[in-house]
Design a protein around this motif. Structure first.
Motif, PDB file in Angstrom:
ATOM      1  N   PRO A  23     -80.156  37.006  86.270  1.00  0.00           N
ATOM      2  CA  PRO A  23     -80.887  36.417  85.155  1.00  0.00           C
ATOM      3  C   PRO A  23     -81.614  35.337  85.576  1.00  0.00           C
ATOM      4  O   PRO A  23     -81.385  34.654  86.461  1.00  0.00           O
ATOM      5  N   ASP A  24     -82.656  34.896  84.676  1.00  0.00           N
ATOM      6  CA  ASP A  24     -83.417  33.806  84.594  1.00  0.00           C
ATOM      7  C   ASP A  24     -82.806  32.383  84.510  1.00  0.00           C
ATOM      8  O   ASP A  24     -82.859  31.446  85.214  1.00  0.00           O
ATOM      9  N   LEU A  25     -81.752  32.663  83.719  1.00  0.00           N
ATOM     10  CA  LEU A  25     -80.760  31.426  83.582  1.00  0.00           C
ATOM     11  C   LEU A  25     -79.445  32.020  83.492  1.00  0.00           C
ATOM     12  O   LEU A  25     -79.175  32.746  82.406  1.00  0.00           O
ATOM     13  N   LEU A  26     -78.518  31.559  84.134  1.00  0.00           N
ATOM     14  CA  LEU A  26     -76.947  31.712  84.238  1.00  0.00           C
ATOM     15  C   LEU A  26     -76.232  30.675  83.723  1.00  0.00           C
ATOM     16  O   LEU A  26     -76.095  29.471  84.251  1.00  0.00           O
ATOM     17  N   LEU A  27     -75.538  30.952  82.751  1.00  0.00           N
ATOM     18  CA  LEU A  27     -74.478  30.100  81.998  1.00  0.00           C
ATOM     19  C   LEU A  27     -73.199  30.335  82.274  1.00  0.00           C
ATOM     20  O   LEU A  27     -72.723  31.703  81.902  1.00  0.00           O
ATOM     21  N   ALA A  28     -72.326  29.565  83.122  1.00  0.00           N
ATOM     22  CA  ALA A  28     -71.361  29.787  83.758  1.00  0.00           C
ATOM     23  C   ALA A  28     -70.264  28.794  83.080  1.00  0.00           C
ATOM     24  O   ALA A  28     -70.206  27.555  83.397  1.00  0.00           O
ATOM     25  N   ASP A  29     -69.196  29.195  82.215  1.00  0.00           N
ATOM     26  CA  ASP A  29     -68.313  28.285  81.915  1.00  0.00           C
ATOM     27  C   ASP A  29     -67.005  28.257  82.543  1.00  0.00           C
ATOM     28  O   ASP A  29     -66.276  29.341  82.287  1.00  0.00           O
ATOM     29  N   GLU A  30     -66.559  27.496  83.483  1.00  0.00           N
ATOM     30  CA  GLU A  30     -65.260  27.185  83.948  1.00  0.00           C
ATOM     31  C   GLU A  30     -64.862  28.732  84.864  1.00  0.00           C
ATOM     32  O   GLU A  30     -63.744  29.116  84.600  1.00  0.00           O
ATOM     33  N   VAL A  31     -65.732  28.877  85.575  1.00  0.00           N
ATOM     34  CA  VAL A  31     -65.753  30.219  86.123  1.00  0.00           C
ATOM     35  C   VAL A  31     -64.673  30.263  87.204  1.00  0.00           C
ATOM     36  O   VAL A  31     -63.907  31.332  87.464  1.00  0.00           O
ATOM     37  N   THR A  32     -64.477  29.179  87.894  1.00  0.00           N
ATOM     38  CA  THR A  32     -63.663  28.886  88.765  1.00  0.00           C
ATOM     39  C   THR A  32     -62.074  29.229  88.474  1.00  0.00           C
ATOM     40  O   THR A  32     -60.986  29.120  89.278  1.00  0.00           O
ATOM     41  N   ASN A  33     -61.866  28.933  87.012  1.00  0.00           N
ATOM     42  CA  ASN A  33     -60.478  29.022  86.677  1.00  0.00           C
ATOM     43  C   ASN A  33     -59.908  30.396  86.669  1.00  0.00           C
ATOM     44  O   ASN A  33     -58.472  30.513  86.979  1.00  0.00           O
ATOM     45  N   TYR A  34     -60.801  31.479  86.974  1.00  0.00           N
ATOM     46  CA  TYR A  34     -60.086  32.715  87.370  1.00  0.00           C
ATOM     47  C   TYR A  34     -60.121  33.218  88.678  1.00  0.00           C
ATOM     48  O   TYR A  34     -59.931  34.382  89.055  1.00  0.00           O
ATOM     49  N   LEU A  35     -60.410  32.178  89.750  1.00  0.00           N
ATOM     50  CA  LEU A  35     -60.622  32.646  91.276  1.00  0.00           C
ATOM     51  C   LEU A  35     -59.591  31.934  92.060  1.00  0.00           C
ATOM     52  O   LEU A  35     -59.334  30.990  91.660  1.00  0.00           O
ATOM     53  N   ASP A  36     -59.096  32.439  92.930  1.00  0.00           N
ATOM     54  CA  ASP A  36     -58.400  32.078  93.891  1.00  0.00           C
ATOM     55  C   ASP A  36     -59.120  31.116  94.835  1.00  0.00           C
ATOM     56  O   ASP A  36     -60.395  31.161  94.958  1.00  0.00           O
ATOM     57  N   PHE A  37     -58.325  30.854  95.959  1.00  0.00           N
ATOM     58  CA  PHE A  37     -59.015  29.613  97.004  1.00  0.00           C
ATOM     59  C   PHE A  37     -59.974  30.473  97.914  1.00  0.00           C
ATOM     60  O   PHE A  37     -61.091  30.014  97.853  1.00  0.00           O
ATOM     61  N   PRO A  38     -59.846  31.575  98.273  1.00  0.00           N
ATOM     62  CA  PRO A  38     -61.006  32.373  99.221  1.00  0.00           C
ATOM     63  C   PRO A  38     -62.186  32.625  98.259  1.00  0.00           C
ATOM     64  O   PRO A  38     -63.196  32.424  98.458  1.00  0.00           O
TER      65      PRO A  38
END
Length: 704
Positions: A332-347
């Motif tokens: 999208p033209d504007l991506l709003l991401a709120d604490e997206v790293t909370n659900y990701l592992d290290f890699p």
């Protein structure tokens, strides 16, 4: 002015009352006969009371005043003490001291009380006017926005976002006041601030069109979770509405062309339109869409089998990953991401950092992961004190600028304080000296014209990892246990016979161990945590725990451990009954949950505040071993630093599953990599400036 208006003689009292009340009553429209009758009755009443009173010096209860007084001066005290104070009442003690006037400036007193209430409200404390909010899981408070009307832009197709003079309120709390926000297309903005300050609310206000954003801009907020029978890969492809619309139109046109009833003229028109559709599909590279979607899912940890699984089969964390994949695919033209790293592992965090570094449009991300913000952001927006400040550069650059600004403010304050003290010293020394009196008067005028001097705010860096003194966590030191404390040897585990998750795994946790457990999703980290805590039993091997061992677990889904309808104090009282309420509040206050926040329903607290409740519960259990699964999720940077300091000082064993590089390096001295069903120790290089977790992260980048 009121003077003597009565004496022991009834006639004299009557005449005095007529002289005093007559003009007032006649001016109000009263007849002279009525005034004379009223004064006679008042004089008779005063005379009767005087004779009835015992010990009166002049035989009357009506007494001449020693000095004249203004009625307006007596009004407030008269109203306040209309009823006679009883013995023992504080008013009785005050009234017995005789007439006295207050020297307090009421306007300054009200301003001071207002400032104290505002500071308490900013800290989440009790303001004296707060009401405990009710919690309803099905009702969310509305976002109230007050925004100035936008002026027409010279370039109506510009992809920049410019919002001016807007206010935001949420659940009765002010988030922003008279704020301005400018997002230039192609730049990556990181939004920082302490827990509960309103970062997520600002993103939702933009995403839900509460704030007026140009209608031609495509805005996507990573928060909606997909949950149906659609396969994960297909769900990502469907997120591109333009491609899906063109494919549907192509199918419809081909269907009409294959009909025998279609006339040559219609067929020519349809063929022309079909060429346009094919050209547009080629322009957006529709034929490469499936491979791009698969690549994004793979980077976020989805295996080929998971990419074909229905979205409803995934857990909440994986659905949020899928929502992120849909957003990345749509571009999208504007991506709003709120604490997206909370659900990701290290890699996956490492992969997302590299993906965002090449992001072609505007990114607006909320995160408390400093290494992630350093790698991704080109600008930092700081939300504090209902204001939004903009800084160029990544997070480390922002912290340096803020610290330098704070030092400059402190130097300026000290300089002004010294200058004012110099003026005051001159005044005190020479104001009564005949030769220097004129100069002293001049200094007094200069001092009076200076604006009020206020010290720089002490919480200037709160929530940014630079105000560690404002938050302080502590876990009590447990008694020593003789080894082995917690040990697994040659453990093999699988939920069914066809799929083994862990095999021949060995792990030893001692009272002085501080171990970081890292690795990709699906490798078995959470399964290992369940084996450590005894929730699961191994199929083969030994899992040995000391007989007197007390463990405390912080789960990644810790909200499931809480009673959302009750207060934090009530939750602790159910877990540890028999203690006074002050003890529960003292423990909660130690973890940054004080005032009304400790009494309101847990469901109304922010994510970071809920985490604090779990930490307080863990501390009260006085554990020997702490098992932490993603403990930094939702915590602001001050709280992360406070938690790291508390874990370093903790005298028991610690095992942490996390993706926060700086947090792990601050606490742990060992790294175990869970991958391929096994657990191996990562050997960092001694003498290298980077911590062992930082070295592991760099090894992932080299491998890729």
């Amino acid at each position: 002015m009121v003077g003597y208006f009565g004496d022991p003689s009834n006639d004299q009292s009557h005449e005095a009352l007529v002289d005093f009340l007559g003009p007032l009553l006649e001016e109000a429209g009263a007849e002279s006969d009525d005034v004379d009758d009223l004064c006679s009755r008042l004089a008779a009443l005063g005379s009767a009371n005087g004779h009835a009173a015992s010990g009166a010096s002049n035989g009357s209860g009506v007494k001449a005043l020693e000095t004249s007084m203004t009625m307006s001066q007596a009004t407030s005290s008269t109203l306040e003490f209309t009823q006679a104070p009883k013995v023992g009442d504080i008013r009785h003690a005050m009234s017995s001291r005789g007439p006295s006037g207050t020297t307090v400036d009421q306007r300054k007193l009200r301003n001071a009380e207002r400032k104290i209430a505002e500071k308490r409200a900013a800290r989440g404390g009790y303001t004296g006017q707060d009401a405990i909010p009710e919690w309803n899981p099905n009702v969310k408070p509305a976002i109230i926005v007050n925004q100035a009307r936008q002026q027409a832009s010279a370039d109506s197709r510009s992809k920049d976002v410019k919002l001016e003079n807007f206010d935001i309120q949420y659940a009765g709390k002010k988030i922003l006041t008279n704020a301005n926000l400018t997002l230039s297309f192609g730049r990556r903005y990181g939004l920082v601030g302490k827990n509960g300050i309103g970062k997520s609310t600002l993103l939702r206000a933009i995403a839900h069109k509460e704030l007026m954003v140009s209608s031609h801009l495509r805005v996507l907020h990573v928060e909606q979770e997909a949950c149906d029978d659609t396969p994960a890969l297909r769900s990502v492809l469907e997120a591109d509405e333009e491609r899906e619309s063109l494919l549907r139109e192509e199918k419809s046109i081909n269907s009409k062309l294959n009909k025998a009833s279609t006339t040559p003229e219609e067929a020519a028109t349809l063929s022309a339109r079909l060429k346009e559709v094919y050209a547009k599909l080629e322009e957006i590279e529709a034929d490469k869409a499936e491979s791009k979607a698969s690549l994004i899912l793979n980077g976020l940890g989805f295996t080929p089998a998971q990419q074909q699984a229905a979205t409803k089969t995934f857990s909440g964390g994986w659905r949020m990953r899928l929502a992120l994949a849909r957003a990345l695919f749509c571009r999208p033209d504007l991506l709003l991401a709120d604490e997206v790293t909370n659900y990701l592992d290290f890699p996956a965090v490492v992969w997302l950092e590299r993906y965002f570094q090449k992001w072609p449009s505007t990114l607006f991300v909320v995160s408390h992961d400093r290494s992630f913000l350093d790698a991704v952001s080109t600008d930092i927006l700081h939300l504090h004190a209902n204001q939004l400040d903009h800084y160029r550069g990544n997070f480390s650059n922002f912290v340096g600028i803020r610290a330098e600004r704070k030092r400059n403010q402190l130097r300026e304050y000290e300089s002004q304080l010294q200058y004012r003290q110099h003026l005051q010293d001159f005044i005190d020394r020479w104001r009564y000296n005949a030769k220097r009196a004129a100069q002293a008067q001049s200094k007094i005028k200069i001092l009076e014209k200076l604006p009020p001097l206020e010290p720089p705010p002490s919480d200037d860096m709160e929530g940014l990892g630079e105000g560690q003194d404002s938050v302080y966590f502590r876990f009590p030191a447990p008694e020593k246990l003789s080894p082995p404390i917690l040990q697994m040897a040659d453990v093999t585990f699988g939920y069914d016979a066809s799929r083994t998750i862990l095999k021949n795994l060995s792990f030893d946790l001692q009272m002085d161990s501080k171990i970081a457990i890292v690795g990709p999703n699906g490798a078995g980290k959470s399964t290992m945590v369940r084996l450590l805590t005894g929730e699961s039993s191994p199929q083969k091997g030994i899992c040995n725990r000391h007989g007197r061992l007390r463990m405390a677990l912080f789960s990644q889904h810790h909200v499931d451990q809480l009673e959302l309808g009750g207060s934090s104090v009530h939750f602790l009282s159910t877990k540890f009954p028999g203690l006074p309420e002050e003890e529960y509040r003292r423990v909660l206050g130690r973890f940054g949950l004080s005032g009304m926040a400790a009494l309101q329903p847990i469901g109304t607290l922010s994510g970071g505040q809920k985490s604090r409740v779990v930490f307080a519960w863990m501390a009260m259990s006085n554990p020997h071993v702490l098992i932490l699964d993603e403990p930094t999720n939702h915590l602001d940077m001050d709280s992360i630093d406070a938690l790291a300091a508390a874990l370093r000082e903790f005298k028991g064993g610690i095992a942490i599953v996390s993706h926060d590089e700086q947090f792990l390096d601050a606490v742990c001295n060992e790294v175990r990599v869970c991958e391929g069903g096994t657990l191996t120790r990562f050997e960092g290089k001694v003498g290298v400036g980077d911590g062992v977790v930082r070295q592991y992260k760099k090894s992932i980048l080299v491998d890729e």
